[in-house]
Design an enzyme around this catalytic site. Structure first.
Site, PDB file in Angstrom:
ATOM      1  N   ASP A  20       0.870  -1.186   0.000  1.00 26.18           N
ATOM      2  CA  ASP A  20       0.000   0.000   0.000  1.00 26.18           C
ATOM      3  C   ASP A  20       0.901   1.228   0.000  1.00 26.18           C
ATOM      4  OD1 ASP A  20      -2.377   1.584   0.200  1.00 26.18           O
ATOM      5  OD2 ASP A  20      -2.004   1.837   2.339  1.00 26.18           O
ATOM      6  N   SER A  21       0.292   2.367  -0.319  1.00 27.49           N
ATOM      7  CA  SER A  21       1.048   3.615  -0.251  1.00 27.49           C
ATOM      8  C   SER A  21       1.562   3.832   1.176  1.00 27.49           C
ATOM      9  CB  SER A  21       0.145   4.787  -0.641  1.00 27.49           C
ATOM     10  OG  SER A  21      -0.944   4.856   0.263  1.00 27.49           O
ATOM     11  N   TYR A  52      -0.796   8.714  -1.954  1.00 26.79           N
ATOM     12  CA  TYR A  52      -0.814   8.652  -3.421  1.00 26.79           C
ATOM     13  C   TYR A  52      -2.001   9.439  -3.993  1.00 26.79           C
ATOM     14  CZ  TYR A  52       2.503   4.680  -3.801  1.00 26.79           C
ATOM     15  OH  TYR A  52       3.601   3.862  -3.781  1.00 26.79           O
ATOM     16  N   GLY A  53      -3.028   9.614  -3.148  1.00 25.98           N
ATOM     17  CA  GLY A  53      -4.311  10.138  -3.630  1.00 25.98           C
ATOM     18  C   GLY A  53      -4.244  11.529  -4.210  1.00 25.98           C
ATOM     19  N   CYS A  83      -4.348  -1.142  -2.216  1.00 26.09           N
ATOM     20  CA  CYS A  83      -4.515   0.303  -2.322  1.00 26.09           C
ATOM     21  C   CYS A  83      -5.472   0.557  -3.477  1.00 26.09           C
ATOM     22  CB  CYS A  83      -3.148   0.935  -2.584  1.00 26.09           C
ATOM     23  SG  CYS A  83      -3.209   2.713  -2.842  1.00 26.09           S
ATOM     24  N   ASN A  84      -6.607   1.159  -3.176  1.00 21.91           N
ATOM     25  CA  ASN A  84      -7.590   1.441  -4.236  1.00 21.91           C
ATOM     26  C   ASN A  84      -7.010   2.397  -5.269  1.00 21.91           C
ATOM     27  OD1 ASN A  84     -10.532   0.439  -3.280  1.00 21.91           O
ATOM     28  ND2 ASN A  84      -9.282   0.984  -1.512  1.00 21.91           N
ATOM     29  N   THR A  85      -6.242   3.361  -4.803  1.00 16.97           N
ATOM     30  CA  THR A  85      -5.697   4.381  -5.690  1.00 16.97           C
ATOM     31  C   THR A  85      -4.697   3.754  -6.663  1.00 16.97           C
ATOM     32  OG1 THR A  85      -5.929   5.874  -3.812  1.00 16.97           O
ATOM     33  CG2 THR A  85      -4.623   6.664  -5.670  1.00 16.97           C
ATOM     34  N   GLU A 161      -1.941   7.998   8.565  1.00 13.28           N
ATOM     35  CA  GLU A 161      -0.478   7.861   8.457  1.00 13.28           C
ATOM     36  C   GLU A 161       0.234   8.371   9.709  1.00 13.28           C
ATOM     37  OE1 GLU A 161       1.692   6.504   5.945  1.00 13.28           O
ATOM     38  OE2 GLU A 161      -0.222   5.545   5.504  1.00 13.28           O
ATOM     39  N   CYS A 193     -11.129   3.275   0.445  1.00 12.45           N
ATOM     40  CA  CYS A 193      -9.686   3.447   0.610  1.00 12.45           C
ATOM     41  C   CYS A 193      -9.298   2.549   1.771  1.00 12.45           C
ATOM     42  CB  CYS A 193      -9.379   4.916   0.922  1.00 12.45           C
ATOM     43  SG  CYS A 193      -7.697   5.218   1.507  1.00 12.45           S
ATOM     44  N   THR A 194      -8.217   1.816   1.614  1.00  9.80           N
ATOM     45  CA  THR A 194      -7.885   0.818   2.643  1.00  9.80           C
ATOM     46  C   THR A 194      -7.435   1.451   3.967  1.00  9.80           C
ATOM     47  OG1 THR A 194      -5.679   0.593   1.657  1.00  9.80           O
ATOM     48  CG2 THR A 194      -7.355  -1.031   1.015  1.00  9.80           C
ATOM     49  N   HIS A 195      -7.171   2.752   3.965  1.00  9.86           N
ATOM     50  CA  HIS A 195      -6.875   3.422   5.238  1.00  9.86           C
ATOM     51  C   HIS A 195      -8.149   3.598   6.086  1.00  9.86           C
ATOM     52  CE1 HIS A 195      -3.072   4.574   3.327  1.00  9.86           C
ATOM     53  NE2 HIS A 195      -2.654   5.083   4.476  1.00  9.86           N
TER      54      HIS A 195
HETATM   55  N1  DGL Z   1      -4.826   3.084   0.988  1.00  7.09           N
HETATM   56  C1  DGL Z   1      -4.857   3.861  -0.238  1.00  7.09           C
HETATM   57  C2  DGL Z   1      -6.155   3.564  -0.984  1.00  7.09           C
HETATM   58  O1  DGL Z   1      -6.763   2.524  -0.734  1.00  7.09           O
HETATM   59  C3  DGL Z   1      -4.589   5.286   0.084  1.00  7.09           C
HETATM   60  C4  DGL Z   1      -4.159   6.065  -1.079  1.00  7.09           C
HETATM   61  C5  DGL Z   1      -3.320   7.266  -0.722  1.00  7.09           C
HETATM   62  O2  DGL Z   1      -2.162   7.078  -0.362  1.00  7.09           O
HETATM   63  O3  DGL Z   1      -3.825   8.384  -0.890  1.00  7.09           O
HETATM   64  O4  DGL Z   1      -6.587   4.291  -1.832  1.00  7.09           O
END
Ligand code: DGL
Length: 288
Positions: A20-21, A52-53, A83-85, A161, A193-195
């Site tokens: 993930d990011s 990453y978003g 990570c969805n992004t 984060e 988003c996985t966060h």
């Molecule tokens: N966990 C990432 C997701 O699922 C976060 C993306 C990010 O870093 O903005 O999209």
């Protein structure tokens, strides 16, 4: 998987890579450990470059590929892009280039459309995910009889984060995103988003039982199980929790260690690693 390449780390004892990011993929790791306790896991967080978003498409593809290649070099037999992004921007490219099977993630629009009674559902995801062609196609498929209210979760990834899952500032941010959904009659919220699953308690405090939360991490773990089985890569059965995950970060790893300990009850060290990529070799690489 690249059809012309063979699986280089085919041994079923080899670990699964999860990427993930940053720390969000730990919510997927939690589900994978519950579903597949015998699998060894390598978790890589690109915390140096998170979130990453708010980055451009090429940057996200560049980092996703570099980290995927790095995990293959560490011996990963399969990769979960948790990570969805990153999935929205680069899964096709990365699938083409890596010699191992991949599992991506996407916001749970389909389960929301199936479960919403009011036919109004909120989607909280990063701006990049919401704008991506992949997400727009998903929405088109399921939005014919369900209204989706799409809200970029600016600031939420940054909060997780830094291990903030409940401060007053965070709650105020969440309230600003969720109240309009409640006002519009939504009964369902897609955590895209996985966060965001780490914010479930704060979300619950705001919305109570009025929104059903859709978190796809369990579905992702089941998909990983299917993919491993298809490729003959399932680890032989072992006792639950017998293989401790290994954690890597391109950042200093302090918050990763903290989140793993407080929310996942995993006491671990996080190894800081350098994973260069063509874009981060450039002098302006820290710029979003
Ligand atoms: N966990 C990432 C997701 O699922 C976060 C993306 C990010 O870093 O903005 O999209």
């Amino acid at each position: 998987m690249n059809a012309s390449a063979s699986v280089s780390n085919a041994g079923s004892h080899a670990p699964v890579g999860i990427f993930d990011s940053g720390l969000g993929g730990l919510s997927v790791l939690r589900a994978v450990r519950a579903q597949l306790p015998g699998e060894a896991i390598l978790y890589a967080a690109d915390s140096l470059y998170a979130p990453y978003g708010e980055r451009d498409e090429d940057f996200i593809a560049d980092r996703t590929l570099a980290i995927g290649e790095w995990l293959v070099k560490q011996g990963a037999k399969a990769l979960v892009v948790a990570c969805n992004t990153a999935t929205a921007q680069s899964i096709a490219l990365v699938r083409e280039k890596l010699p191992i099977p991949l599992v991506g993630v996407e916001p749970g629009v389909k389960p929301a459309a199936l479960q919403s009674k009011t036919r109004v559902a909120g989607v909280l995801a990063t701006q990049v995910t919401l704008r991506s062609a992949r997400f727009q196609a998903l929405l088109e498929r399921y939005a014919s009889d369900c209204r989706f209210l799409c809200q970029p979760g600016h600031g939420l990834v940054q909060a997780v984060e830094r291990c903030d899952v409940g401060s007053d500032e965070l709650r105020a941010l969440l309230r600003g995103y969720l109240q309009p959904m409640l006002d519009a009659g939504a009964d369902t919220l897609v955590l895209g988003c996985t966060h965001y699953p780490f914010l479930d308690a704060a979300i619950r405090d705001i919305v109570g039982d009025r929104l059903m939360l859709i978190d796809t991490s369990v579905a992702i773990a089941r998909q990983l199980e299917r993919v491993l089985e298809q490729h003959g890569l399932r680890a032989p059965p072992q006792g639950a929790g017998s293989v401790p995950p290994r954690f890597y970060s391109t950042g200093d790893g302090t918050h990763q260690q903290q989140l793993a300990a407080t929310l996942l009850h995993i006491d671990t060290t996080v190894e800081q690693v350098s994973i260069p990529s063509p874009r981060t070799a450039a002098p302006d690489s820290q710029a979003a």
